[in-house]
Write a protein that holds these residues in place. Structure first.
Motif, PDB file in Angstrom:
ATOM      1  N   VAL A 201       0.840  -1.203   0.000  1.00 27.59           N
ATOM      2  CA  VAL A 201       0.000   0.000   0.000  1.00 27.59           C
ATOM      3  C   VAL A 201       0.874   1.250   0.000  1.00 27.59           C
ATOM      4  O   VAL A 201       2.007   1.236   0.468  1.00 27.59           O
ATOM      5  N   ALA A 202       0.308   2.304  -0.551  1.00 27.83           N
ATOM      6  CA  ALA A 202       0.989   3.596  -0.568  1.00 27.83           C
ATOM      7  C   ALA A 202      -0.065   4.692  -0.587  1.00 27.83           C
ATOM      8  O   ALA A 202      -1.221   4.460  -0.961  1.00 27.83           O
ATOM      9  N   ALA A 203       0.324   5.886  -0.179  1.00 25.28           N
ATOM     10  CA  ALA A 203      -0.583   7.039  -0.241  1.00 25.28           C
ATOM     11  C   ALA A 203      -0.860   7.387  -1.704  1.00 25.28           C
ATOM     12  O   ALA A 203      -0.037   7.107  -2.589  1.00 25.28           O
ATOM     13  N   PRO A 204      -2.018   7.989  -2.001  1.00 21.34           N
ATOM     14  CA  PRO A 204      -2.365   8.306  -3.400  1.00 21.34           C
ATOM     15  C   PRO A 204      -1.320   9.154  -4.117  1.00 21.34           C
ATOM     16  O   PRO A 204      -1.186   9.068  -5.346  1.00 21.34           O
ATOM     17  N   GLY A 205      -0.579   9.960  -3.383  1.00 23.00           N
ATOM     18  CA  GLY A 205       0.420  10.811  -4.027  1.00 23.00           C
ATOM     19  C   GLY A 205       1.739  10.129  -4.291  1.00 23.00           C
ATOM     20  O   GLY A 205       2.627  10.706  -4.939  1.00 23.00           O
ATOM     21  N   HIS A 206       1.929   8.912  -3.837  1.00 22.43           N
ATOM     22  CA  HIS A 206       3.193   8.207  -4.052  1.00 22.43           C
ATOM     23  C   HIS A 206       3.270   7.711  -5.502  1.00 22.43           C
ATOM     24  O   HIS A 206       2.248   7.325  -6.091  1.00 22.43           O
TER      25      HIS A 206
END
Length: 322
Positions: A201-206
């Motif tokens: 998982v990653a933040a949408p901005g990654h």
């Protein structure tokens, strides 16, 4: 005394060994003393003066009661009850045996009361040790169900990584444990109670959130990630699946803290699918596909080898499989 087939040694029969005059000299008390059911029957006959009445009180048939008395008489070698159309009367030997039987039955009742007290004390509390993902996302539901079945049982939860769970069980500090690592820790028996999948998982901005092709396992292994501490089941599974990990970007001691760091944009992470459902549905985190590695794992209940869970621990274990 009976002889073994080879003729070089002896074995006692069911009634124990006898000396040349026919007296018992050895053998188990269980073979030489009537069982509690027979002694309770004898006491009932003495109290009621009727074999049939004693049988009804104990919930057995009269033929069964008669057979039990005859068996007891053969075992002891004396007549205990005189039977007549007017009822059943103890012989002199039967009266003496009844006095002894009363003391045995009273001692057995005290034994039973003590054993029940031990069970009550055991059942009054339950200590569970669980790794973080299970403690946060599965145990609450199981414990609510257990509470409805055992409302008087006080439950304590010790949450930690899989290594800490094993240590607490082996130290006798917990009655039942739950782990999510690659294998069962030494000294513990286990049962698989659920299955789980780790996801990247990653933040949408990654940048990983916008990539069009799945990650390769080698790229994931080489990337510094936000990870749980060493000893956690999640990290053990990830390390084993990738054959090694880069030095962590951040190392944290709880799943909640790892999620918060990932949501805040600190970097990507690998977490249980159980733990990130809400974050994925609200788009605070994005799932990143991985092409060539399986990150499935078993979730296990564990307990010290040879000590199968009993009481509330056994009840909780059954609920995890419901």
């Amino acid at each position: 005394m009976s002889r073994s087939a080879g003729g070089t040694g002896g074995t006692d029969d069911a009634e124990g060994a006898q000396d040349p005059r026919g007296r018992h000299v050895a053998g188990s008390l269980a073979h030489r003393v009537p069982d509690l059911g027979a002694l309770e029957l004898l006491l009932a006959v003495a109290r009621l003066g009727s074999l049939g009445g004693a049988a009804r009180e104990l919930g057995i048939t009269q033929p069964a009661a008669s057979s039990r008395v005859r068996s007891m008489e053969r075992q002891l070698g004396v007549a205990l009850v005189d039977r007549s159309p007017r009822g059943s009367r103890l012989t002199d030997a039967g009266a003496l045996v009844t006095d002894w039987a009363r003391r045995i039955v009273e001692a057995a009742e005290a034994f039973d009361a003590g054993a029940q007290a031990l069970r009550d004390r055991r059942d009054s509390r339950l200590t569970v040790a669980a790794s973080m993902t299970i403690a946060e996302y599965l145990l609450p539901g199981w414990l609510v169900a257990l509470r409805s079945q055992l409302p008087d049982t006080a439950v304590s939860l010790l949450a930690g990584n899989s290594t800490a769970v094993a240590e607490r069980l082996l130290a006798g500090e917990a009655d039942l444990g739950f782990v999510e690592g690659v294998s069962v820790p030494a000294g513990l028996d286990s049962a698989v109670i659920a299955h789980d999948r780790l996801i990247v998982v990653a933040a949408p901005g990654h940048p990983w959130a916008r990539r069009r092709r799945p990650l390769r396992a080698a790229e994931l292994a080489a990337t510094p990630l936000i990870l749980r501490e060493k000893g956690s089941g999640t990290r053990q599974v990830l390390d084993a699946a990738l054959g090694g990990l880069a030095r962590p970007l951040i190392e944290l001691s709880s799943t909640t803290a790892v999620k918060a760091a990932a949501v805040g944009g600190a970097g990507p992470s690998v977490l249980s699918e159980l733990a990130v459902g809400e974050e994925l549905s609200t788009r605070r985190l994005v799932s990143v596909p991985v092409a060539d590695v399986a990150l499935a794992r078993d979730l296990r209940a564990v307990w010290p080898t040879g000590h199968r869970p009993t009481g509330p621990a056994r009840q909780l274990l059954s609920l995890t499989r419901a």
